[in-house]
Design an enzyme around this catalytic site. Structure first.
Site, mmCIF file in Angstrom:
data_model
loop_
_atom_site.group_PDB
_atom_site.id
_atom_site.type_symbol
_atom_site.label_atom_id
_atom_site.label_comp_id
_atom_site.label_asym_id
_atom_site.label_seq_id
_atom_site.Cartn_x
_atom_site.Cartn_y
_atom_site.Cartn_z
ATOM 1 N N GLU A 1 -0.249 -1.041 5.837
ATOM 2 C CA GLU A 1 0.944 -0.406 6.562
ATOM 3 C C GLU A 1 0.780 1.273 6.804
ATOM 4 O OE1 GLU A 1 4.915 1.301 7.899
ATOM 5 O OE2 GLU A 1 3.986 1.927 6.108
ATOM 6 N N ASP B 1 1.110 -1.104 0.147
ATOM 7 C CA ASP B 1 0.147 0.134 -0.050
ATOM 8 C C ASP B 1 0.996 1.224 -0.074
ATOM 9 O OD1 ASP B 1 0.647 -0.703 2.701
ATOM 10 O OD2 ASP B 1 -0.583 0.806 3.475
#
Length: 381
Positions: free
Chosen positions: A141, A75
């Site tokens: 994250e 991400d």
């Protein structure tokens, strides 16, 4: 075996617009590449009430110990003002020896280096490695980190599977490759302090109670040194990041005032002792308040050992520089992994991460791949 080099693989990953949380496109592509190499892949989706479901990937080659793990995230943060980029944020173009794109530094290029390093390590052997290689890749994250790495670790524990040592590919180098390996991180504690009052007209203050002066008194107690740091960590630091009274009127005393603060704390404190110290300070203001805490990670330090020696040695062998072993910077998912095994972090140069025109050197991607391959040779070769 894969035919992609680490730069091509980085481009493929960047072109999958996995703004946090990754919905799975980048992870699915990664799983396909790893399956080709002979990894057994598990796509793991976790969710909690009030949160988005987040896909994650755990892939492993081999069954024997020790299990060496590469960890990271697909991400990325939003691009911001896309028209301010000189190259489209997800075009993943190479220009003047630099790979541009959101996630180039943080941290899709490092993930590509994981994969190609593993491919080369496995292809260059006449016998099985002395252990296993795994990848733990999360999709959140950069977000709340609720449904990612720590839940994959819970899943591993439930299966009775263990990671013995871990290298996280976060961009650890400030300006040049080889400058810094992270062997620990400060913890992060958030606080929201609220002071209640009574709303009223500013012309009749005796009929109201203004909470703002009392909030100011509470916040004033939080100023000053928390500790002096130590040989492994810089001093703990508290920053007030927001003050809000929810009042857009010029002639109304607000009903309440609140403020948010964050403390990046070293191992001079535990979360409990830090809360106790801050509560003691705020109580000294002599006013009523409420406090809500949120701990996003404790401080940790990975002691010197085989893992740090292997990474440091591989960096020095490839780049000719001895990296600093540091605990500076923000948090990463290493804060969860440290509860299972020794963990260190080494990746690319982070000077442009989260910025417009995020980019990394193509030469650095190749160097990082070589370093990761050398780490595998040193630890399970």
């Amino acid at each position: 075996m894969l035919t992609l080099d680490p730069v091509s693989l980085s481009q493929h990953l960047i072109r999958r617009e996995s703004i946090t949380p990754d919905k799975g496109d980048a992870l699915d592509f990664l799983a396909g590449a790893l399956t080709t190499l002979g990894f057994k892949c598990h796509k793991l989706t976790f969710e909690e009430e009030g949160t988005e479901p987040v896909p994650n990937l755990y892939a492993r080659f081999g069954t024997e110990g020790p299990n060496f793990c590469f960890a990271g995230h697909t991400d990325v943060v939003p691009v911001g003002a896309a028209d301010h980029w000189s190259i489209a944020p997800f075009a993943a173009e190479v220009r003047d020896g630099q790979l541009f794109g959101r996630g180039a530094a943080d941290m899709k290029s490092a993930i590509a280096a994981f994969v190609v390093a593993a491919e080369r390590f496995l292809a260059g052997r006449d016998a099985p490695p002395n252990g296993s290689i795994s990848l733990l890749i999360t999709g959140d994250e950069e977000g709340m980190a609720i449904n990612g790495t720590r839940k994959v670790l819970d899943w591993l524990n439930e299966r009775g599977e263990k990671i013995d040592m871990c290298l996280v590919g976060e961009p650890t180098n400030p300006t040049e490759m080889g400058q810094m390996i992270k062997i620990g991180r400060r913890g992060s504690l958030h606080g929201v302090v609220t002071v209640k009052g009574a709303q009223g007209h500013v012309a009749y203050p005796h009929l109201a109670k203004n909470p703002i002066p009392d909030l100011v008194k509470v916040l004033a107690t939080l100023e000053g040194t928390l500790d002096e740091g130590n040989n492994s960590f810089q001093p703990s630091n508290l920053e007030i990041v927001n003050i809000d009274v929810g009042n857009e009127s010029h002639n109304v005393i607000p009903a309440e005032a609140k403020s948010r603060f964050n403390v990046r704390f070293n191992n001079e404190f535990t979360p409990e002792s830090l809360k106790a110290e801050l509560t003691r300070r705020m109580d000294s203001a002599g006013v009523g308040y409420e406090i809500d805490w949120w701990l996003s990670g404790d401080s940790f330090l990975t002691e010197h050992g085989d893992l740090s020696d292997a990474v440091s040695g591989a960096v020095e062998a490839r780049l000719g520089v001895k990296p600093e072993l540091s605990t500076t910077g923000g948090t990463s998912d290493a804060r969860f992994i440290k509860d299972m095994c020794p963990v260190v972090e080494f990746g690319l140069v982070g000077a442009t991460m989260h910025k417009v025109d995020e980019h990394v050197s193509v030469a650095d991607i190749h160097a990082l791949t070589d370093i990761y391959e050398d780490v595998l040779k040193r630890l399970i070769g």
